[in-house]
Design a protein around this motif. Structure first.
Motif, PDB file in Angstrom:
ATOM      1  N   LEU A 101       3.762   2.609  -3.215  1.00 47.34           N
ATOM      2  CA  LEU A 101       4.975   2.324  -2.436  1.00 47.34           C
ATOM      3  C   LEU A 101       5.480   3.541  -1.666  1.00 47.34           C
ATOM      4  O   LEU A 101       6.465   3.431  -0.927  1.00 47.34           O
ATOM      5  CB  LEU A 101       6.094   1.831  -3.372  1.00 47.34           C
ATOM      6  CG  LEU A 101       5.807   0.533  -4.139  1.00 47.34           C
ATOM      7  CD1 LEU A 101       6.945   0.242  -5.109  1.00 47.34           C
ATOM      8  CD2 LEU A 101       5.617  -0.631  -3.177  1.00 47.34           C
ATOM      9  N   SER A 102       4.848   4.687  -1.852  1.00 45.20           N
ATOM     10  CA  SER A 102       5.374   5.913  -1.243  1.00 45.20           C
ATOM     11  C   SER A 102       5.331   5.859   0.274  1.00 45.20           C
ATOM     12  O   SER A 102       6.233   6.361   0.953  1.00 45.20           O
ATOM     13  CB  SER A 102       4.600   7.127  -1.758  1.00 45.20           C
ATOM     14  OG  SER A 102       3.209   6.964  -1.536  1.00 45.20           O
ATOM     15  N   SER A 103       4.298   5.254   0.845  1.00 44.12           N
ATOM     16  CA  SER A 103       4.213   5.174   2.299  1.00 44.12           C
ATOM     17  C   SER A 103       5.339   4.310   2.872  1.00 44.12           C
ATOM     18  O   SER A 103       5.899   4.623   3.933  1.00 44.12           O
ATOM     19  CB  SER A 103       2.851   4.613   2.707  1.00 44.12           C
ATOM     20  OG  SER A 103       2.721   4.583   4.103  1.00 44.12           O
ATOM     21  N   LYS A 104       5.694   3.235   2.163  1.00 50.39           N
ATOM     22  CA  LYS A 104       6.803   2.385   2.621  1.00 50.39           C
ATOM     23  C   LYS A 104       8.124   3.150   2.569  1.00 50.39           C
ATOM     24  O   LYS A 104       8.986   2.984   3.445  1.00 50.39           O
ATOM     25  CB  LYS A 104       6.885   1.127   1.757  1.00 50.39           C
ATOM     26  CG  LYS A 104       5.705   0.181   1.922  1.00 50.39           C
ATOM     27  CD  LYS A 104       5.900  -1.065   1.071  1.00 50.39           C
ATOM     28  CE  LYS A 104       4.732  -2.033   1.249  1.00 50.39           C
ATOM     29  NZ  LYS A 104       4.914  -3.251   0.421  1.00 50.39           N
ATOM     30  N   ILE A 105       8.280   3.975   1.539  1.00 53.25           N
ATOM     31  CA  ILE A 105       9.510   4.779   1.433  1.00 53.25           C
ATOM     32  C   ILE A 105       9.587   5.775   2.583  1.00 53.25           C
ATOM     33  O   ILE A 105      10.647   5.969   3.196  1.00 53.25           O
ATOM     34  CB  ILE A 105       9.556   5.490   0.068  1.00 53.25           C
ATOM     35  CG1 ILE A 105       9.689   4.459  -1.052  1.00 53.25           C
ATOM     36  CG2 ILE A 105      10.697   6.498   0.019  1.00 53.25           C
ATOM     37  CD1 ILE A 105       9.658   5.056  -2.446  1.00 53.25           C
TER      38      ILE A 105
END
Length: 747
Positions: free
Chosen positions: A555-559
């Motif tokens: 989920l880091s890329s979405k954050i």
């Protein structure tokens, strides 16, 4: 022993079994024939010899031809003389040659496999049954036309459209269809007695799962009763069984057997039953009221029933085989060719107690990324083969997703078995292109009692314990350490993952900014991320609490995208209050490693009408640059757009100096752990000084983190630092407060 070897070597030669067996079997085939006299000529209800001779061709090929000729001559020369015997040879050889030759042309490979193969059924029924029977009858009719045969004593009629011709054609057709599979199996048993065990093993395997001896006995009893009623009527006139229509009662029973018991069982059974029915036809066919018509109807029933039973048995057996194969394939991974998670769940349910070992090989992910997925596949296959010698017959290694394996062991003495497994794994050397590799393997284990309804949670807990095993270098027991803390850790991760997903969807993040002040008077702000608590008034979650979970669950890329868009929206909204403002945004490894990230940044800049020079992207040297080539490509594209790149926390990652040679960046942020002690530690001072010299050689600007006193500020300024960041300059504050602060400074 020498004689047995000689026999096995030469038994298929034309002068061995193919020459002897036809003469032995031909009288048996003639005994199976059923015939009578109708309209002054002989008529057959079933004619088996042609099917027998064709079965020899299927088994031995052209090597059977001399034996067939000898069998015909031995049979007909004493009875009919040389001329009739030669006619009989031609009569048999021509249709067999035509049908077998055509069959071999269209089925060049594996044409002699056991009957029941659905791929060969069409060709066999066309060539070996239909073409064979038609050619056989045509030659007879030609012989009758030219006067070669005595019409009163043969199966042909002067008129080819006579009912007798139809009945005889159906008899030959039935004999080929039922006699070939039956005698094929018998011939193979004579050629190799071991085939008998294979035959009955296949017969059992073809039966529907759930078939019991009681069901087979019930079926056989009904068949015996019905056949007995047909063959032993009460009298010639009073019983309902004295009619050809009663034959239809046998068809449902045969179809029941075909669908439940398989091809081999029903074809052998039907061949025997058909022979008995045809031999005793006079018991159930009334000799009055048009015997010719009744005989034709019965013959047609035999033919139709045989074809229907044969095809039904082939189709249902094939479907059963495909279903069984699909079930087996469902428990095997198609790529690795090892039992999968479904097979593990099934096997755990088969035993009251089992020991489950979990093998975790995290280095396979890195090796697979560099050498390809084939490395991971071959590693698991080779390790599986290497572990087999220490496993019992019912213990197996199971493929799990990614870089993990599972091993089910018997419960007895499983602690010793786990130690043996660990010792064996540590001895394993994986060979890849001649290069030995030994990735570290973490092993965890537990005992399991059926029923197992929590296999997925259990594997998750074992995976966590296997991570612990990587540091302790010994197998870790899930029961010994207890599962509460493992379950709590997993539960917390899942809860944080759900909380993150909700925050991304609803924007439950808070952006903060910390001032970074330049020695020459300019400044910019670093964007810091916080996540709101579950309820209003709860404390905020710091990045250390949720970013590792975001990275683990992808989920880091979405954050990063949310932070970037929220920052640009803020800059667009307050461009008049904050003209020329610059912001630094942290990027995670997932974003830096994406090819399309730079183009997404470009679209957002155009949408919000923000200049690229207003953005500085910070990447963490210790994490984000594992794929250096892709990271450089992404950072170069951002620089070409006009954005600036900063390396964050420099000095803490491994091989920092070596990597700095290949990284294209504009700003170097020295980790605060060196800055904090720069006045009290000469080593830290020398490290900071060397970093400054290296940065000046690379023409990079320097940022000192954790500057919290005037003395530290003076020290770093003397070293040539360009920007300072820390509580001395400013604490993090809400992003919106920058506008209030700017308005206050303006007033």
């Amino acid at each position: 022993m020498h004689l047995a070897s000689w026999y096995n070597k030469y038994k298929n030669q034309w002068w061995a079994l193919p020459l002897v067996l036809p003469s032995l079997f031909f009288p048996i085939a003639e005994w199976c024939n059923a015939n009578t006299v109708m309209d002054g000529g002989r008529v057959f209800l079933v004619y088996v010899p042609l099917g027998l001779m064709t079965a020899f061709m299927v088994v031995f090929g052209w090597a059977a031809m001399p034996g067939i000729i000898v069998a015909l001559l031995l049979r007909y020369v004493p009875l009919k003389g040389e001329i009739v015997a030669l006619l009989a040879v031609v009569h048999f050889i021509v249709p067999i040659t035509i049908s077998w030759g055509g069959y071999r042309i269209f089925v060049p490979r594996r044409g002699s496999v056991m009957f029941g193969a659905i791929k060969l059924t069409g060709q066999r029924m066309l060539w070996l049954v239909l073409v064979n029977a038609v050619t056989f009858l045509v030659i007879y009719q030609i012989g009758v036309f030219f006067g070669w045969y005595d019409v009163s004593n043969n199966i042909g009629a002067e008129n080819p459209l006579h009912t007798r011709t139809l009945i005889n054609f159906q008899a030959v057709l039935i004999g080929c269809l039922t006699g070939m599979p039956f005698f094929y199996s018998v011939i193979r048993m004579f050629r190799n007695p071991r085939f008998m065990f294979s035959f009955f093993s296949r017969m059992k395997a073809q039966m529907q799962s759930g078939v019991t001896k009681v069901e087979i006995t019930l079926w056989a009893g009904l068949v015996i009763v019905l056949v007995s009623l047909l063959l032993l009527p009460f009298n010639d006139f009073s019983t309902i069984f004295t009619t050809d229509y009663t034959l239809t009662l046998i068809l449902p029973l045969m179809l029941w057997g075909a669908m439940r018991f398989g091809f081999l069982f029903i074809t052998v059974s039907w061949a025997v039953i058909l022979t008995i029915l045809c031999s005793g036809f006079h018991n159930y066919l009334p000799p009055y009221m048009g015997f010719q018509l009744h005989l034709a109807i019965a013959s047609s029933c035999y033919a139709v029933f045989s074809i229907t039973i044969y095809l039904m048995a082939v189709v249902t057996t094939r479907q059963r085989f495909l279903h069984s194969k699909a079930r087996r394939v469902a428990f095997i991974d198609p790529i690795v060719q090892m039992p999968n998670l479904r097979a593990l769940n099934r096997d755990l349910s088969r035993y009251p107690c089992s020991a489950l070992a979990f093998l975790r090989v995290p280095e396979l992910e890195l090796l697979g990324r560099n050498y390809g997925v084939q490395l991971r596949i071959q590693y698991k296959q080779q390790l599986n083969e290497y572990l087999h010698p220490i496993l019992t017959a019912n213990e197996r290694v199971y493929h799990l997703s990614g870089h993990e394996l599972a091993v089910r062991l018997n419960y007895d003495s499983y602690h010793e078995r786990i130690d043996a497994l660990d010792h064996r794994v540590k001895q394993f050397r994986f060979m890849w292109d001649g290069m030995p590799m030994q990735p570290q393997v973490g092993i965890s284990f537990c005992y399991v009692r059926q029923p197992v309804t929590h296999i997925y949670f259990l594997l998750g807990e074992l995976s966590t314990m296997a991570d612990l095993s990587l540091s302790t270098s010994k197998p870790e027991s899930l029961q010994q350490h207890g599962t509460n803390h493992v379950q709590n850790a997993v539960r917390k991760k899942v809860a944080m993952m759900n909380r993150l997903q909700v925050a991304i969807d609803s924007g439950n993040f808070i952006l903060m900014a910390q001032r970074i002040e330049g020695i020459r008077g300019d400044s910019y702000h670093e964007i810091l991320l916080r996540m709101k608590g579950d309820n209003e008034g709860d404390a905020m979650f710091m990045p250390d609490a949720f970013l590792p979970v975001a990275h683990e669950f992808g989920l880091s890329s979405k954050i990063d995208k949310w932070v970037l868009e929220a920052t640009l929206e803020f800059m667009s909204k307050y461009r008049k209050q904050l003209p020329g403002s610059r912001f630094s945004i942290n990027l995670t490894p997932a974003s830096v490693g994406r090819l399309q990230f730079a183009s997404e940044v470009k679209r957002l800049l155009e949408r919000y009408k923000i200049e690229p020079w207003q953005l500085i992207f910070e990447v963490t040297e210790s994490n984000s640059l594992t794929n250096l080539e892709q990271a450089n490509a992404t950072l170069t594209m951002l620089q070409n757009m006009g954005c600036r790149i900063a390396i964050d926390d420099f000095g803490t990652g491994y091989a920092s100096y070596a990597r700095l040679k290949d990284i294209s960046a504009d700003i170097l942020k020295i980790d605060g752990s060196f800055i904090r002690n720069v006045l009290t530690s000469s080593l830290d001072y020398q490290i900071v000084d060397s970093i400054c010299r290296l940065a000046r050689m690379k023409k990079m600007q320097l940022v000192a983190e954790y500057v919290e006193s005037e003395a530290v500020k003076a020290a770093v300024q003397s070293l040539g630092i360009d920007y300072i960041q820390g509580y001395l300059v400013g604490r993090p504050l809400l992003l919106e407060k920058l506008v209030i602060q700017e308005n206050r400074d303006t007033e």
